[in-house]
Design a protein around this motif. Structure first.
Motif, PDB file in Angstrom:
ATOM      1  N   ILE A   1      -5.358  29.652  -4.169  1.00 16.24           N
ATOM      2  CA  ILE A   1      -5.792  31.009  -4.338  1.00 16.24           C
ATOM      3  C   ILE A   1      -6.552  30.993  -3.250  1.00 16.24           C
ATOM      4  O   ILE A   1      -6.608  32.215  -2.518  1.00 16.24           O
ATOM      5  N   GLY A   2      -7.727  30.309  -2.831  1.00 16.60           N
ATOM      6  CA  GLY A   2      -8.788  30.374  -1.812  1.00 16.60           C
ATOM      7  C   GLY A   2      -8.088  30.572  -0.542  1.00 16.60           C
ATOM      8  O   GLY A   2      -8.286  31.387   0.530  1.00 16.60           O
ATOM      9  N   VAL A   3      -7.025  29.776  -0.303  1.00 16.06           N
ATOM     10  CA  VAL A   3      -6.203  29.586   1.106  1.00 16.06           C
ATOM     11  C   VAL A   3      -5.281  30.924   1.083  1.00 16.06           C
ATOM     12  O   VAL A   3      -5.352  31.484   2.233  1.00 16.06           O
ATOM     13  N   VAL A   4      -4.966  31.351   0.167  1.00 18.06           N
ATOM     14  CA  VAL A   4      -3.831  32.529   0.345  1.00 18.06           C
ATOM     15  C   VAL A   4      -4.870  33.867   0.460  1.00 18.06           C
ATOM     16  O   VAL A   4      -4.411  34.659   1.225  1.00 18.06           O
ATOM     17  N   VAL A   5      -5.903  33.847  -0.277  1.00 13.40           N
ATOM     18  CA  VAL A   5      -6.830  35.225  -0.256  1.00 13.40           C
ATOM     19  C   VAL A   5      -7.391  34.864   1.258  1.00 13.40           C
ATOM     20  O   VAL A   5      -7.332  36.108   1.985  1.00 13.40           O
ATOM     21  N   LEU A   6      -7.741  33.997   1.978  1.00 15.43           N
ATOM     22  CA  LEU A   6      -8.162  33.827   3.221  1.00 15.43           C
ATOM     23  C   LEU A   6      -7.265  34.366   4.195  1.00 15.43           C
ATOM     24  O   LEU A   6      -7.449  35.124   5.256  1.00 15.43           O
ATOM     25  N   GLN A   7      -5.844  33.888   3.937  1.00 15.91           N
ATOM     26  CA  GLN A   7      -4.848  34.455   5.058  1.00 15.91           C
ATOM     27  C   GLN A   7      -4.702  35.943   4.945  1.00 15.91           C
ATOM     28  O   GLN A   7      -4.412  36.627   5.681  1.00 15.91           O
ATOM     29  N   ILE A   8      -4.752  36.343   3.479  1.00 16.22           N
ATOM     30  CA  ILE A   8      -4.739  37.722   3.470  1.00 16.22           C
ATOM     31  C   ILE A   8      -5.621  38.547   4.122  1.00 16.22           C
ATOM     32  O   ILE A   8      -5.209  39.486   4.750  1.00 16.22           O
TER      33      ILE A   8
ATOM     34  N   LEU B   1       1.660  35.898   7.912  1.00 15.30           N
ATOM     35  CA  LEU B   1       2.820  36.338   7.129  1.00 15.30           C
ATOM     36  C   LEU B   1       3.535  35.051   6.418  1.00 15.30           C
ATOM     37  O   LEU B   1       3.763  34.981   5.371  1.00 15.30           O
ATOM     38  N   TYR B   2       4.052  34.291   7.498  1.00 12.60           N
ATOM     39  CA  TYR B   2       4.648  32.904   7.063  1.00 12.60           C
ATOM     40  C   TYR B   2       3.583  32.099   6.542  1.00 12.60           C
ATOM     41  O   TYR B   2       4.015  31.139   5.663  1.00 12.60           O
ATOM     42  N   GLY B   3       2.307  31.977   6.835  1.00  9.06           N
ATOM     43  CA  GLY B   3       1.492  31.130   6.432  1.00  9.06           C
ATOM     44  C   GLY B   3       1.308  31.214   4.832  1.00  9.06           C
ATOM     45  O   GLY B   3       1.304  30.375   4.203  1.00  9.06           O
ATOM     46  N   ILE B   4       1.255  32.419   4.262  1.00  7.21           N
ATOM     47  CA  ILE B   4       1.139  32.624   2.952  1.00  7.21           C
ATOM     48  C   ILE B   4       2.218  32.224   2.161  1.00  7.21           C
ATOM     49  O   ILE B   4       2.228  31.578   1.128  1.00  7.21           O
ATOM     50  N   ALA B   5       3.352  32.568   2.836  1.00  4.90           N
ATOM     51  CA  ALA B   5       4.682  32.224   1.979  1.00  4.90           C
ATOM     52  C   ALA B   5       5.117  30.640   2.017  1.00  4.90           C
ATOM     53  O   ALA B   5       5.002  30.202   0.751  1.00  4.90           O
ATOM     54  N   LYS B   6       4.575  29.968   3.069  1.00  9.23           N
ATOM     55  CA  LYS B   6       4.788  28.696   2.983  1.00  9.23           C
ATOM     56  C   LYS B   6       3.805  28.053   2.057  1.00  9.23           C
ATOM     57  O   LYS B   6       3.921  26.683   1.549  1.00  9.23           O
ATOM     58  N   THR B   7       2.541  28.567   2.297  1.00 12.30           N
ATOM     59  CA  THR B   7       1.418  27.880   1.670  1.00 12.30           C
ATOM     60  C   THR B   7       1.793  27.739  -0.126  1.00 12.30           C
ATOM     61  O   THR B   7       1.750  26.975  -0.765  1.00 12.30           O
ATOM     62  N   ILE B   8       2.440  28.977  -0.640  1.00 13.30           N
ATOM     63  CA  ILE B   8       2.803  29.153  -1.857  1.00 13.30           C
ATOM     64  C   ILE B   8       3.943  28.237  -2.147  1.00 13.30           C
ATOM     65  O   ILE B   8       3.790  27.320  -3.179  1.00 13.30           O
ATOM     66  N   ILE B   9       5.017  28.087  -1.391  1.00  9.72           N
ATOM     67  CA  ILE B   9       6.051  27.333  -1.420  1.00  9.72           C
ATOM     68  C   ILE B   9       5.484  25.809  -1.671  1.00  9.72           C
ATOM     69  O   ILE B   9       6.164  24.899  -2.288  1.00  9.72           O
ATOM     70  N   GLY B  10       4.813  25.444  -0.677  1.00  6.73           N
ATOM     71  CA  GLY B  10       4.022  23.937  -0.444  1.00  6.73           C
ATOM     72  C   GLY B  10       3.376  23.735  -1.807  1.00  6.73           C
ATOM     73  O   GLY B  10       3.765  22.579  -2.454  1.00  6.73           O
ATOM     74  N   TYR B  11       2.686  24.681  -2.469  1.00  2.31           N
ATOM     75  CA  TYR B  11       2.185  24.220  -3.914  1.00  2.31           C
ATOM     76  C   TYR B  11       3.180  24.163  -4.854  1.00  2.31           C
ATOM     77  O   TYR B  11       3.128  23.249  -5.685  1.00  2.31           O
ATOM     78  N   LEU B  12       4.197  25.363  -4.928  1.00  2.54           N
ATOM     79  CA  LEU B  12       5.108  25.139  -5.893  1.00  2.54           C
ATOM     80  C   LEU B  12       5.992  23.737  -5.874  1.00  2.54           C
ATOM     81  O   LEU B  12       6.349  23.269  -6.870  1.00  2.54           O
ATOM     82  N   ALA B  13       6.324  23.714  -4.649  1.00  2.00           N
ATOM     83  CA  ALA B  13       7.283  22.343  -4.542  1.00  2.00           C
ATOM     84  C   ALA B  13       6.636  21.039  -4.768  1.00  2.00           C
ATOM     85  O   ALA B  13       7.077  20.459  -5.670  1.00  2.00           O
TER      86      ALA B  13
ATOM     87  N   GLY C   1       1.921  23.326   3.901  1.00  2.00           N
ATOM     88  CA  GLY C   1       2.837  24.785   4.041  1.00  2.00           C
ATOM     89  C   GLY C   1       2.013  25.610   4.739  1.00  2.00           C
ATOM     90  O   GLY C   1       2.633  26.340   5.772  1.00  2.00           O
ATOM     91  N   MET C   2       0.886  25.826   4.493  1.00  2.00           N
ATOM     92  CA  MET C   2      -0.072  26.764   5.458  1.00  2.00           C
ATOM     93  C   MET C   2       0.030  26.347   6.960  1.00  2.00           C
ATOM     94  O   MET C   2       0.164  27.302   7.784  1.00  2.00           O
ATOM     95  N   THR C   3      -0.257  25.125   7.372  1.00  2.00           N
ATOM     96  CA  THR C   3      -0.330  24.692   8.673  1.00  2.00           C
ATOM     97  C   THR C   3       1.116  24.980   9.171  1.00  2.00           C
ATOM     98  O   THR C   3       1.179  25.603  10.340  1.00  2.00           O
ATOM     99  N   ILE C   4       2.310  24.634   8.605  1.00  2.00           N
ATOM    100  CA  ILE C   4       3.522  24.696   9.261  1.00  2.00           C
ATOM    101  C   ILE C   4       3.955  26.354   9.204  1.00  2.00           C
ATOM    102  O   ILE C   4       4.359  26.952  10.375  1.00  2.00           O
ATOM    103  N   GLY C   5       3.415  27.202   8.317  1.00  2.00           N
ATOM    104  CA  GLY C   5       3.567  28.749   8.002  1.00  2.00           C
ATOM    105  C   GLY C   5       2.873  29.156   9.384  1.00  2.00           C
ATOM    106  O   GLY C   5       3.339  30.128  10.169  1.00  2.00           O
ATOM    107  N   LEU C   6       1.510  28.746   9.506  1.00  2.00           N
ATOM    108  CA  LEU C   6       0.827  29.588  10.675  1.00  2.00           C
ATOM    109  C   LEU C   6       1.422  29.112  12.119  1.00  2.00           C
ATOM    110  O   LEU C   6       1.211  29.905  12.791  1.00  2.00           O
ATOM    111  N   LEU C   7       1.583  27.978  12.243  1.00  2.00           N
ATOM    112  CA  LEU C   7       2.643  27.440  13.465  1.00  2.00           C
ATOM    113  C   LEU C   7       3.668  28.240  13.795  1.00  2.00           C
ATOM    114  O   LEU C   7       3.977  29.029  14.953  1.00  2.00           O
ATOM    115  N   GLN C   8       4.386  28.676  12.778  1.00  2.00           N
ATOM    116  CA  GLN C   8       5.665  29.597  12.969  1.00  2.00           C
ATOM    117  C   GLN C   8       5.151  31.195  13.107  1.00  2.00           C
ATOM    118  O   GLN C   8       6.014  31.559  14.004  1.00  2.00           O
ATOM    119  N   ASP C   9       4.274  31.327  12.390  1.00  2.00           N
ATOM    120  CA  ASP C   9       3.592  32.920  12.780  1.00  2.00           C
ATOM    121  C   ASP C   9       3.112  32.907  14.204  1.00  2.00           C
ATOM    122  O   ASP C   9       3.499  33.906  14.880  1.00  2.00           O
TER     123      ASP C   9
END
Lengths: 312, 176
Positions: free
Chosen positions: A15-22, B91-103, B72-80
């Motif tokens: 949640i923290g990381v996503v909120v930061l990025q948003i 944009l991709y940072g958020i998506a890949k952060t969540i995917i990394g967590y879910l996976a 996931g965040m690192t890879i996503g931010l690189l892609q961004d």
């Protein structure tokens, strides 16, 4: 202080990381889209590898095509011989026509004028890291005089414009990107309308009224009204027309082959174009920049010249 | 130190894999490099999302949600950073952060070593990833994007097929 149970720690971290990025995203959206430092760093770190990769892939493809993939060479040779014969016939026909001779003479003038235009050849070294945007990276940047919003073309037509610059690299926003646009004009009817990308291979021409007559196959050229591209550079050819409300839905096939670009030309000028001067200019003025050179198509149609602007 | 150990979830025994030193970093760099370099010569390659496949693979293998989401965040931010000007950083940072967590979370509960399981999970994660990207574009960037296109469906299938083979290749980076 409330202790976070260890089994929920990763969820809180998420949640923290996503909120930061948003939040970071929101900050960017408010700002003008100037070059961001993280982009500069990342592009600076990655593009040297892209250069090496582009050269390496080019080398491997060259070796493969010239020494191994020769199974179609004989068939290609026959096909090319036939095409060459056809082209020779066409060339003879063209040379017999007086108006074509006139057109070629003016084309020569046009090309001579181009010689003085500040241009820079650049090589495509990478594409966008996502499929949603249509961008390319060039091996030339600020050190070579490239600035944002400069036009990028090939001999076939318009490619796009420079969207970001870095010391030794620059990014081109292709005409097919949905945020891209160029001032354009139908050659036959002189109807002016912006042409933009739709995120797919065909371009979209907006704001042409249903009453206006447009034909499939009609050529579209730059109008010069966007103050980035000079007039009469090929943009594309009308491929589909549908009546819409209130404007026609016109799709264009790009003049330049945007799907396999290897070398492009950057127009090293962001000066506003003097269109009035362009209309009256002597085509033999060798000091004229490309924007002011009298284009061939324009010169050919001069007696019937009239310009009609579509109402957006 | 054991390089491979087991999570005990009820009766199920699920291995947590470790990788050779630097292999995750190298794989990430190579994936991002290939993602930007190959479409220049073969435009259809852009259909593949190698950074996403890496995020899924390392998430499923490492099975640690914290490291999964950070990777996931690192890879996503690189892609961004290497995407077009209309892609804001994150944009991709958020998506890949969540995917990394879910996976990572799913990897800790299910055995994800079988190719069919990997195929299905890649299709699902691809869909979730695109859903998050489209949602972010619609809500934060005011960019109207269709929720579903044939292009996305083909992308999901292609990524899942390539993912199965790529994951087998990446299995070789594991410590025995």
């Amino acid at each position: 202080m409330v202790a976070i149970p260890s089994r929920h720690k990763s969820l809180f971290l998420l949640i923290g990381v996503v909120v930061l990025q948003i939040l970071f995203l929101a900050i960017q959206i408010r700002r003008d889209s100037q070059g961001r430092l993280i982009r500069v760093w990342t592009v600076g770190a990655v593009t040297p590898f892209e250069r090496v990769g582009a050269s390496g892939v080019g080398g491997i493809r060259g070796v493969w095509n010239h020494y191994f993939a020769l199974q179609n060479a004989a068939r290609d040779n026959e096909r090319l011989t036939r095409e060459n014969a056809d082209l020779k016939l066409q060339l003879n026909e063209l040379q017999n026509k007086a108006d074509e001779a006139d057109r070629l003479a003016k084309l020569l003038d046009f090309r001579q004028n181009h010689k003085t235009v500040p241009m820079l050849a650049a090589r495509v070294i990478a594409a966008s890291a996502d499929s949603a945007t249509q961008t390319l990276y060039l091996d030339r940047g600020e050190h070579d005089g490239i600035r944002r919003n400069m036009g990028v073309i090939t001999p076939d037509g318009v490619v796009g414009k420079i969207s970001e610059t870095y010391p030794n690299t620059s990014q081109v926003l292709l005409l097919t990107d949905r945020d891209s646009g160029v001032g354009a004009m139908l050659v036959e009817s002189h109807i002016q309308s912006p042409v933009g990308g739709a995120g797919e291979p065909l371009l979209s021409m907006k704001y042409v009224a249903n009453d206006d007559t447009v034909a499939i196959g009609e050529h579209v050229v730059t109008s010069g009204m966007d103050r980035i591209f000079p007039r009469d550079l090929p943009v594309g050819t009308v491929a589909q027309i549908k009546d819409g409300n209130p404007f026609k839905q016109i799709r264009l096939k790009p003049a330049a082959n945007l799907e396999s670009l290897e070398d492009v030309i950057v127009l090293l000028s962001v000066q506003p174009l003097d269109l009035t001067k362009s209309e009256n200019k002597d085509t033999k003025n060798s000091g004229a920049p490309i924007a002011e050179a009298k284009p061939v198509a324009e010169a050919k149609k001069e007696p019937q010249s009239k310009s009609k602007t579509a109402k957006p | 130190m054991n390089d491979t150990y087991e999570l005990r979830m009820g009766e199920a025994h699920i291995e947590v894999h470790k990788f050779r030193g630097g292999s995750i970093v190298m794989a990430t760099i190579i994936a991002v490099f290939l993602q930007t370099a190959i479409p220049v010569h073969f435009p259809k390659f852009a259909l593949l999302d190698l950074p996403l496949l890496l995020t899924i693979y390392f998430g499923l293998s490492r099975r640690n949600p914290s490291t999964g989401l950070l990777l996931g965040m690192t890879i996503g931010l690189l892609q961004d950073s290497l995407s077009g000007p209309t892609v804001p950083i994150g944009l991709y940072g958020i998506a890949k952060t969540i995917i990394g967590y879910l996976a990572s979370s799913i990897g800790a509960r299910l055995d994800t070593e079988h190719p069919i399981a990997r195929f299905a999970l890649t299709v699902i994660f691809f869909g979730v990833h695109q859903g998050i990207v489209i949602l972010t574009r619609r809500l934060l960037l005011a960019q109207p994007e269709p929720w579903f296109t044939m292009h996305l469906a083909i992308g999901a299938a292609v990524n899942a097929i390539v993912g199965v083979f790529l994951f087998m290749l990446l299995d070789r980076l594991r410590k025995n």
